[in-house]
Write a protein that holds these residues in place. Structure first.
Motif: not given
Ligand SMILES: Cc1cc2nc3c(=O)[nH]c(=O)nc-3n(C[C@H](O)[C@H](O)[C@H](O)COP(=O)(O)O)c2cc1C
Length: 303
Positions: A48, A100-102, A108, A111-112, A126, A128, A150, A154
């Motif tokens: 995160t 990747v979490s958010g 997101y 982080c990316t 991702l 989600i 999302v 991204v």
């Protein structure tokens, strides 16, 4: 062994067997048990934008044929990953994929943007679909509109392979899958954990501090297989199936149902060498049945 080679977007896998996020650390924790170069890839722990302490204990519970977890994405945040973990894992002779979490779309994307600077990360997944965080997480994955939003955000900043991990906690997984495919995801991975709970009858309290948590392990396999098969029939992009895989025969079932590759999660806790055993089992199955490539088996279920 080209008969095991598969492609997921631009991602080249030497074989279709990978390890699932949150169940294999950063890979290095398992390097005393297996030769990491024998597997197709490692999905590292959920990452995160900021450090997360995770949920209060107790956050694990055993169930018949599975487990409940409410870890809640404990991790030290993306900056720590970039400076302290990536240098140790970037030269593994396998694909290192970051989960990747958010809580917000901006999380997101931010982080990316940090991950695109790391040239040894060929793909991101991702998440989600995490049922264990209060805000965000699963909220994105249970609504087609926010899942699409999302993914779109991204996709704009990530030109390598983009995998979106779907939640099983929905009425119609194909609706979300199609929305995510429509915004340019290269692949879908499924399933994340199923929302569940356990109760201690002596204290008359929930076992987990969060009351509910995510169910995984062999008990979820039939649900996961069904969702992979439904999704395979609804989209064109390759799928990465998971949920309760504990032997090579399970992996073959997922491939027949439409998975181009698979991930092994909970079973790593029981047998840290399971991923390599599954690679060998798939290879033997292909030989015994005179099948020249695992790609021929993807979605080959006879109905
Ligand atoms: C302890 C634990 C932690 C997990 N952490 C994550 C995570 O950080 N991100 C994620 O996308 N999935 C996470 N998962 C879900 C797994 O990656 C996988 O989707 C799920 O457990 C189903 O596969 P399995 O039955 O083989 O474990 C976690 C699962 C467990 C058991």
């Amino acid at each position: 062994m080209d008969k095991l080679r598969v492609n997921i977007g631009k991602l080249d896998l030497k074989n279709p067997v990978m390890t699932a996020s949150g169940t294999f650390g950063y890979g290095k924790e398992y390097s005393d048990f297996i030769d990491l170069s024998r597997i197709g890839g490692i999905f590292v722990k959920g990452t995160t934008i900021r450090e997360r302490q995770g949920n209060d204990y107790p956050r694990m519970a055993e169930t018949p044929s599975g487990m409940l977890n409410a870890v809640g994405l404990q991790n030290k945040g993306i900056d720590y990953f970039v400076s302290n973990i990536y240098p140790d894992i970037k030269d593994f002779d396998t694909n290192v994929i970051v989960n990747v979490s958010g809580s917000t779309i901006e999380d997101y994307v931010e982080c990316t943007e940090k991950l695109i600077e790391l040239d040894k990360i060929p793909a991101i997944e991702l998440n989600i679909s995490c049922p264990n965080v209060k805000e965000g997480g699963m909220a994105f994955g249970v609504c087609a509109e926010s899942a699409a939003e999302v993914t779109k955000a991204v996709r704009k900043v990530w030109d390598r392979t983009l995998i979106v991990k779907l939640s099983p906690n929905v009425t119609d997984v194909t609706e979300i899958a199609k929305a995510v495919e429509g915004e340019g995801a290269d692949s879908l991975s499924l399933i994340n954990t199923l929302l569940g709970m356990a109760i201690n009858i002596n204290s008359q309290r929930p076992v987990l501090s969060t009351v509910t948590g995510g169910l995984s392990g062999p008990c979820v396999k039939p649900v996961a297989l069904r969702m992979v098969w439904q999704t395979y029939n609804a989209v064109k992009i390759p799928l990465i199936g998971m949920g309760g895989i504990s032997c090579w025969q399970d992996a073959i079932e997922f491939i027949l149902a439409g998975s181009s590759a698979i991930q092994i999660g909970t079973h790593n806790f029981i047998d840290p060498t399971i991923s390599v055993k599954v690679v060998d089992g798939i290879a033997e199955y292909l030989d015994k049945n005179n099948i020249s490539s695992v790609r021929e088996l993807v979605g080959a279920l006879k109905i």
